[in-house]
Design an enzyme around this catalytic site. Structure first.
Site, PDB file in Angstrom:
ATOM      1  N   PHE A   1       0.837  -1.449   0.013  1.00 58.50           N
ATOM      2  CA  PHE A   1       0.110   0.270   0.118  1.00 58.50           C
ATOM      3  C   PHE A   1       0.725   1.494   0.113  1.00 58.50           C
ATOM      4  O   PHE A   1       2.137   0.989   0.678  1.00 58.50           O
ATOM      5  CB  PHE A   1      -1.043  -0.126   1.003  1.00 58.50           C
TER       6      PHE A   1
ATOM      7  N   ASN B   1      -3.261   0.943  11.082  1.00 56.48           N
ATOM      8  CA  ASN B   1      -4.518   2.038   9.641  1.00 56.48           C
ATOM      9  C   ASN B   1      -5.099   0.094   9.050  1.00 56.48           C
ATOM     10  O   ASN B   1      -3.724   0.100   7.349  1.00 56.48           O
ATOM     11  CB  ASN B   1      -3.582   2.555   8.711  1.00 56.48           C
ATOM     12  N   PRO B   2      -5.675  -0.285   9.097  1.00 57.92           N
ATOM     13  CA  PRO B   2      -6.260  -1.720   8.389  1.00 57.92           C
ATOM     14  C   PRO B   2      -6.912  -0.906   7.331  1.00 57.92           C
ATOM     15  O   PRO B   2      -6.984   0.051   6.938  1.00 57.92           O
ATOM     16  CB  PRO B   2      -6.552  -2.500   9.650  1.00 57.92           C
TER      17      PRO B   2
HETATM   18  N1  SAM Z   1       0.857   0.536   7.537  1.00 65.23           N
HETATM   19  C1  SAM Z   1       0.582   0.612   5.923  1.00 65.23           C
HETATM   20  C2  SAM Z   1       0.633   2.448   6.170  1.00 65.23           C
HETATM   21  O1  SAM Z   1      -0.419   3.008   6.425  1.00 65.23           O
HETATM   22  O2  SAM Z   1       0.539   3.262   4.984  1.00 65.23           O
HETATM   23  C3  SAM Z   1       0.654  -0.348   5.815  1.00 65.23           C
HETATM   24  C4  SAM Z   1      -1.533  -0.066   5.721  1.00 65.23           C
HETATM   25  S1  SAM Z   1      -2.795  -1.064   4.914  1.00 65.23           S
HETATM   26  C5  SAM Z   1      -3.833  -0.097   4.424  1.00 65.23           C
HETATM   27  C6  SAM Z   1      -3.677  -2.612   5.353  1.00 65.23           C
HETATM   28  C7  SAM Z   1      -1.841  -3.315   5.375  1.00 65.23           C
HETATM   29  O3  SAM Z   1      -2.567  -4.342   6.667  1.00 65.23           O
HETATM   30  C8  SAM Z   1      -1.512  -4.347   4.601  1.00 65.23           C
HETATM   31  O4  SAM Z   1       0.065  -3.878   4.282  1.00 65.23           O
HETATM   32  C9  SAM Z   1      -2.318  -5.532   4.868  1.00 65.23           C
HETATM   33  O5  SAM Z   1      -1.080  -6.354   4.627  1.00 65.23           O
HETATM   34  C10 SAM Z   1      -2.506  -5.527   6.154  1.00 65.23           C
HETATM   35  N2  SAM Z   1      -2.711  -6.375   6.188  1.00 65.23           N
HETATM   36  C11 SAM Z   1      -4.472  -6.685   6.570  1.00 65.23           C
HETATM   37  N3  SAM Z   1      -5.005  -7.464   6.917  1.00 65.23           N
HETATM   38  C12 SAM Z   1      -4.596  -7.908   8.083  1.00 65.23           C
HETATM   39  C13 SAM Z   1      -4.380  -8.615   9.164  1.00 65.23           C
HETATM   40  N4  SAM Z   1      -5.508  -9.166   9.458  1.00 65.23           N
HETATM   41  N5  SAM Z   1      -3.497  -8.730  10.346  1.00 65.23           N
HETATM   42  C14 SAM Z   1      -2.139  -8.371   9.788  1.00 65.23           C
HETATM   43  N6  SAM Z   1      -2.038  -7.968   8.598  1.00 65.23           N
HETATM   44  C15 SAM Z   1      -2.781  -7.631   7.939  1.00 65.23           C
HETATM   45  N1  GLN Z   2      -7.154   5.572   2.462  1.00 63.19           N
HETATM   46  C1  GLN Z   2      -6.737   4.621   1.361  1.00 63.19           C
HETATM   47  C2  GLN Z   2      -7.712   4.694   0.497  1.00 63.19           C
HETATM   48  O1  GLN Z   2      -9.478   5.507   0.734  1.00 63.19           O
HETATM   49  C3  GLN Z   2      -7.586   3.190   2.298  1.00 63.19           C
HETATM   50  C4  GLN Z   2      -6.531   2.794   3.103  1.00 63.19           C
HETATM   51  C5  GLN Z   2      -6.871   1.941   4.270  1.00 63.19           C
HETATM   52  O2  GLN Z   2      -8.267   1.056   3.333  1.00 63.19           O
HETATM   53  N2  GLN Z   2      -7.111   1.999   5.405  1.00 63.19           N
HETATM   54  O3  GLN Z   2      -7.625   4.699  -0.649  1.00 63.19           O
END
Ligand code: SAM
Ligand code: GLN
Length: 298
Positions: free
Chosen positions: A103, A203-204
């Protein structure tokens, strides 16, 4: 009159001319900030800064350089995010490598980090702090907290091993790897049972199932597992709320980024368990960050 082919042969493709042509092309393909995109991609191609492009405006490009540039422009026109093509994205004080496995870190997440740092400055918890970032992606949150909270020990998890590899590289490149642990797996599963964290941040994925198809083409190029939050977007928070308790220190903090309209629902999941919460806005005045306090006096 000279024919098109002949004319093309005689054109000297300088930086200046190429930028004009590329800007027109990207704008026609409905890419916002076409000129900026054209400049950043050309600078990347040539290994120059944007300023250097302007200082070398009349420099001609060879065929190889033009082909490389064209390839990037076509990908950008097809909706590939600029950051994936450049391979990096600045986040707070760090510059992070990003690949299609992660991401792309967003400005709103910088606010999440800022709120966590403020909480530490205000509450002065005992050092060394133990911090957990669940779903670390590129490592943006985990690495920033390690950088800004100089004594903190940070655990960073992700269900994506490819993402963790990028985060690990970023830790090494930024000289932070000694204070970081990377663990693969969902939620709290990869963690040792006896560690309690002063701060758990995430930030899930929080996009609703139905909203996924309507995301801009750029966002659709990001990993689905980073975005998809189930039917109502709240699935991650719900599982987290069931599982966090053994891992949070007595006066600890939980800090979440949430989607638009989700802050109260997320806060209530924890209020129902006797914790208190506070909501903070992002730069667009959207409720974006929820801080949840294990100690009601916060
Ligand atoms: N923390 C980073 C940022 O804020 O830029 C990435 C955020 S991204 C929106 C969500 C991340 O959570 C992804 O890398 C995804 O692979 C991971 N993810 C999704 N479900 C998860 C879970 N159940 N446990 C751990 N990681 C998870
Ligand atoms: N900020 C992202 C978007 O609106 C979503 C991020 C997320 O799911 N944590 O595209």
């Amino acid at each position: 009159m000279i024919g098109q082919a002949e004319k093309r042969q005689t054109t000297t493709w300088t930086i200046s001319l190429l930028l004009e042509a590329a800007t027109t092309y990207l704008a026609k393909q409905k890419i916002a900030a076409a000129r900026l995109n054209a400049e950043l991609l050309l600078a990347h191609c040539l290994g120059l800064s944007r300023l250097q492009l302007y200082l070398n405006f009349n420099q001609p490009l060879n065929k190889q350089e033009r082909q490389d540039y064209k390839r990037l422009l076509i990908k950008r026109a097809q909706g590939m995010p600029l950051q994936y093509l450049l391979g990096s994205q600045p986040f707070r004080y760090l510059n992070l490598t990003v690949t299609e496995a992660v991401f792309i870190p967003r400005p709103e997440t910088e606010i999440l980090v800022e709120q966590v740092v403020n909480w530490v400055q205000k509450n002065k918890p005992a050092q060394p702090l133990k911090v957990l970032d669940i779903g670390t992606g590129s490592g943006a949150i985990a690495l920033s907290l390690a950088y800004e909270l100089k004594l903190a020990k940070v655990w960073a998890t992700d269900i994506s091993k490819q993402a963790l590899a990028v985060a690990h590289k970023n830790a090494i490149d930024n000289g932070l790897s000694e204070r970081l642990n990377f663990l693969a797996g969902p939620f709290f599963q990869p963690l040792p049972a006896n560690v309690k964290f002063d701060i758990i941040v995430s930030n899930p994925p929080y996009i609703k199932e139905a909203d996924l198809v309507a995301l801009p083409p750029e966002v659709q190029k990001e990993p689905k597992v980073a975005l998809a939050g189930g039917l109502d977007g709240l699935e991650f928070y719900r599982t987290f709320a069931k599982e966090f308790s053994p891992y949070l220190a007595k006066n600890g903090l939980i800090a979440f980024e949430v989607g638009e309209g989700q802050a109260e629902a997320v806060g209530q999941m924890f209020a129902a368990q006797g914790l208190t919460y506070e909501v903070f806005k992002d730069l667009n005045k959207v409720n974006r960050v929820v801080l949840i306090y294990a100690n009601c006096k916060n």
